[in-house]
Design a protein around this motif. Structure first.
Motif, PDB file in Angstrom:
ATOM      1  N   ALA A 176       0.833  -1.211   0.000  1.00  0.00           N
ATOM      2  CA  ALA A 176       0.000   0.000   0.000  1.00  0.00           C
ATOM      3  C   ALA A 176       0.863   1.254   0.000  1.00  0.00           C
ATOM      4  O   ALA A 176       0.575   2.226  -0.713  1.00  0.00           O
ATOM      5  N   ILE A 177       1.940   1.227   0.757  1.00  0.00           N
ATOM      6  CA  ILE A 177       2.830   2.391   0.790  1.00  0.00           C
ATOM      7  C   ILE A 177       3.455   2.624  -0.577  1.00  0.00           C
ATOM      8  O   ILE A 177       3.536   3.752  -1.059  1.00  0.00           O
TER       9      ILE A 177
ATOM     10  N   LEU B 215       0.961   4.233  -2.827  1.00  0.00           N
ATOM     11  CA  LEU B 215       0.729   5.636  -2.488  1.00  0.00           C
ATOM     12  C   LEU B 215       1.862   6.506  -3.019  1.00  0.00           C
ATOM     13  O   LEU B 215       1.634   7.624  -3.493  1.00  0.00           O
ATOM     14  N   ASN B 216       3.078   5.992  -2.927  1.00  0.00           N
ATOM     15  CA  ASN B 216       4.192   6.744  -3.494  1.00  0.00           C
ATOM     16  C   ASN B 216       4.033   6.904  -4.999  1.00  0.00           C
ATOM     17  O   ASN B 216       4.305   7.973  -5.553  1.00  0.00           O
TER      18      ASN B 216
ATOM     19  N   LEU C  29       1.251   6.957  -6.543  1.00  0.00           N
ATOM     20  CA  LEU C  29       0.147   7.899  -6.744  1.00  0.00           C
ATOM     21  C   LEU C  29       0.635   9.342  -6.743  1.00  0.00           C
ATOM     22  O   LEU C  29       0.327  10.130  -7.647  1.00  0.00           O
ATOM     23  N   VAL C  30       1.416   9.686  -5.745  1.00  0.00           N
ATOM     24  CA  VAL C  30       1.845  11.077  -5.627  1.00  0.00           C
ATOM     25  C   VAL C  30       2.804  11.447  -6.760  1.00  0.00           C
ATOM     26  O   VAL C  30       2.857  12.592  -7.189  1.00  0.00           O
TER      27      VAL C  30
ATOM     28  N   ALA D 104      -5.915   1.075  -1.074  1.00  0.00           N
ATOM     29  CA  ALA D 104      -5.440   2.240  -0.330  1.00  0.00           C
ATOM     30  C   ALA D 104      -5.275   3.463  -1.222  1.00  0.00           C
ATOM     31  O   ALA D 104      -5.778   4.542  -0.911  1.00  0.00           O
TER      32      ALA D 104
ATOM     33  N   VAL E  66      -7.432   6.984  -1.040  1.00  0.00           N
ATOM     34  CA  VAL E  66      -6.762   8.255  -0.773  1.00  0.00           C
ATOM     35  C   VAL E  66      -6.979   9.218  -1.934  1.00  0.00           C
ATOM     36  O   VAL E  66      -7.195  10.419  -1.729  1.00  0.00           O
TER      37      VAL E  66
ATOM     38  N   LEU F 187      -2.691  16.655  -2.453  1.00  0.00           N
ATOM     39  CA  LEU F 187      -2.069  15.423  -2.971  1.00  0.00           C
ATOM     40  C   LEU F 187      -0.945  14.948  -2.057  1.00  0.00           C
ATOM     41  O   LEU F 187      -0.939  13.802  -1.601  1.00  0.00           O
TER      42      LEU F 187
ATOM     43  N   THR G  33      -1.394  11.804   0.942  1.00  0.00           N
ATOM     44  CA  THR G  33      -0.616  10.582   0.744  1.00  0.00           C
ATOM     45  C   THR G  33       0.374  10.405   1.891  1.00  0.00           C
ATOM     46  O   THR G  33       0.518   9.308   2.426  1.00  0.00           O
TER      47      THR G  33
ATOM     48  N   ILE H 205       0.557   7.315   4.496  1.00  0.00           N
ATOM     49  CA  ILE H 205       1.759   6.493   4.674  1.00  0.00           C
ATOM     50  C   ILE H 205       2.140   6.435   6.152  1.00  0.00           C
ATOM     51  O   ILE H 205       2.477   5.370   6.687  1.00  0.00           O
TER      52      ILE H 205
ATOM     53  N   LEU I  69      -0.098   4.066   7.888  1.00  0.00           N
ATOM     54  CA  LEU I  69       0.203   2.667   7.563  1.00  0.00           C
ATOM     55  C   LEU I  69       1.421   2.186   8.348  1.00  0.00           C
ATOM     56  O   LEU I  69       1.471   1.038   8.803  1.00  0.00           O
TER      57      LEU I  69
ATOM     58  N   SER J  99      -7.707   9.775   7.011  1.00  0.00           N
ATOM     59  CA  SER J  99      -7.680   8.877   5.868  1.00  0.00           C
ATOM     60  C   SER J  99      -8.181   7.500   6.274  1.00  0.00           C
ATOM     61  O   SER J  99      -7.978   7.051   7.387  1.00  0.00           O
TER      62      SER J  99
ATOM     63  N   ALA K 119      -7.151   4.910   4.647  1.00  0.00           N
ATOM     64  CA  ALA K 119      -6.197   3.979   4.057  1.00  0.00           C
ATOM     65  C   ALA K 119      -5.821   2.847   5.000  1.00  0.00           C
ATOM     66  O   ALA K 119      -5.906   1.671   4.637  1.00  0.00           O
TER      67      ALA K 119
ATOM     68  N   ILE L 164      -8.717   0.409   5.589  1.00  0.00           N
ATOM     69  CA  ILE L 164      -8.960  -0.446   4.423  1.00  0.00           C
ATOM     70  C   ILE L 164      -7.903  -1.549   4.339  1.00  0.00           C
ATOM     71  O   ILE L 164      -8.213  -2.721   4.111  1.00  0.00           O
ATOM     72  N   VAL L 165      -6.662  -1.166   4.530  1.00  0.00           N
ATOM     73  CA  VAL L 165      -5.583  -2.150   4.442  1.00  0.00           C
ATOM     74  C   VAL L 165      -5.705  -3.169   5.573  1.00  0.00           C
ATOM     75  O   VAL L 165      -5.485  -4.367   5.372  1.00  0.00           O
TER      76      VAL L 165
END
Lengths: 283, 283
Positions: free
Chosen positions: A121-122, A125-126, A128-129, A258, A262, B114, B118, B122, B125, B256, B258, B261-262
């Motif tokens: 998931a991390i 997310l990275n 994503l950004v 995730a 987000v 954004l 994120t 993170i 998480l 969030s 996130a 969900i995870v």
DNA sequence: GTCAAAACGAAATAAATATTCTGCTTTGCA
DNA sequence: TGCAAAGCAGAATATTTATTTCGTTTTGAC
């Protein structure tokens, strides 16, 4: 003759963190409002509290310094420093077990689901950004703000994302309609979309045919579509005006939602902030 | 003409513990006697030093308090407190990579949504993987496997998590029932829960009263509850057999989902893997 | 509604802790 | 051995941090 409320006073105040923690949990309900906040912070974030001063704890919790002392005495200590000593002792012990844990988990070739999925998931997310152009968000917000009504659709795995997005948008006062998740009748629903509306479609593999069908009908009416999906070439992405990618590398065959969640949050909050700043400007 | 020993003065003093540590090692030989002792103590027992006062450090090392200040200035700091700040950060954040920490600290309030969301996701998480005991997951899976039927409840913000969990569990073949999200009739629904069942309740602030009511009724029947929430002292956590925490520091007032969900995914997949390995064993 | 008890917030005080200052001691070099 | 520079210990001071006090507000029982 004797004091009656002996049962309320811990004969011995806690000496170790586990004892302290269970003592706090046991008494939590009987504590007054401000002290509840203190107790909750100590239970939820003991390692932070261990290193903070009363002043910074006060700022973090919104509770006055004096309440921390009252709290400490209510739980049987002489002052807050005694509690912090316990927290600090616990903190310096913790690192051993943590080190062990890292060693242990890096030893086993097949990581436990806990580590596997959080890491996955991390990573996503990275991604994503890195891959989301801010201009895309602005464009999406502009489209949403101009919409007469906002429709949201997503099935199966995408349903949580769609419903979350719709929930947040409704919270910002947007006229939001969320398509029902189970859908033999989904096709019929599309008729409620009209000119001036916007459709937000969420779709991840395996792509739902119903979602694709609604998107097709929508574009047929020249109503713009915002797609939240995993690829530019996903079925719904081809017809969408704006495409947000929230792809995730899958861990053991199960993709994480995730980044999609987000992303939905980011779009919705950006919308909300735009609305708010407009309201301020008008004032 | 110019001062010769410019090379000795660090242009920038260390900001993180690894930097500090190597700076001390590099300079160790050139330090005077008392300061060598200080350096050695900081290198050998950084986690102890993080929590001690100068007075206690003085006692432990036999070095006068003023020497600690001289030491700090010799290494480029304004005082010993600055060194201790680094040690404490290291103690509380040892698990977080330094790259992430830099990102986090450079996070100004006016960062774009954004990046803000994120990063916040993170962080949460990372907290999830640190604070979730593997034994808790095992216990949860065991309970779920023994269940006649699995009920899932969650409202508002928690609804995406609840529906996602129910969706995955159903995918693994579990007998799953998901409570309807909109609920004037929610209370009545609880009657379908019976002996041998398990309730999975998802609840985040602001806590839904309906969820709390269902949990209460369920525990009244001695049916075990698995809670997915943000705190041990959350309303539903008190009555639950097993509590999973998925707290998240909020960015700009919006938390969030996130980590929740995870977490739901991790529990469901762990269940799925347990089922699968059992099937293999029987063969 | 009224009253008493409890809880609370803000400012004053006390305690602790860090830092600076001073004069004395050691070290290194001629 | 003499001398200057650096190092040092101990006490004095400044700063930070915890705790107490007290007037006000809230809560809960009647």
């Amino acid at each position: 003759m004797t004091v009656l409320r002996e049962d309320l006073a811990d004969a011995p105040p806690p000496q170790t963190y586990p004892e302290l923690r269970s003592a706090l949990l046991a008494r939590y309900d009987a504590l007054p409002a401000q002290l509840k906040i203190v107790a909750q912070y100590l239970i939820d974030r003991p390692n932070d509290a261990a290193l903070m001063t009363i002043a910074s704890l006060s700022e973090a919790t919104g509770v006055q310094p004096s309440a921390f002392i009252r709290f400490s005495k209510a739980v049987g200590f002489k002052g807050f420093s005694e509690i912090q000593t316990i927290l600090r002792d616990n903190l310096s012990n913790r690192q051993v077990s943590y080190a062990e844990r890292v060693t242990r988990s890096s030893q086993s070739a097949s990581l436990a689901p806990l580590e596997r999925f959080t890491q996955s998931a991390i990573d996503s997310l990275n991604t994503l950004v890195e891959t989301t152009p801010p201009a895309n968000i602005d464009a999406g917000v502009k489209l949403l703000r101009g919409a007469r009504q906002i429709h949201v659709v997503g099935h199966r795995r995408s349903w949580p994302v769609a419903s979350y997005f719709a929930y947040m948008m409704a919270g910002f006062g947007a006229a939001t309609h969320l398509f029902s998740p189970t859908g033999p009748m989904a096709e019929a629903d599309a008729s409620i979309i009209g000119p001036g509306d916007v459709l937000v479609a969420v779709s991840f593999p395996r792509y739902s045919e119903e979602t694709a069908r609604i998107v097709e009908q929508t574009t047929g009416m020249k109503v713009p579509v915002i797609a939240i999906t995993n690829s530019r070439v996903a079925p719904i992405a081809r017809q969408a005006q704006i495409v947000f990618e929230a792809d995730q590398d899958e861990a053991a065959g199960f993709r994480s939602l995730a980044s999609a969640i987000v992303l939905a949050q980011i779009i919705a909050v950006s919308y909300g902030e735009a609305i708010a700043s407009e309201a301020t400007a008008k004032r």
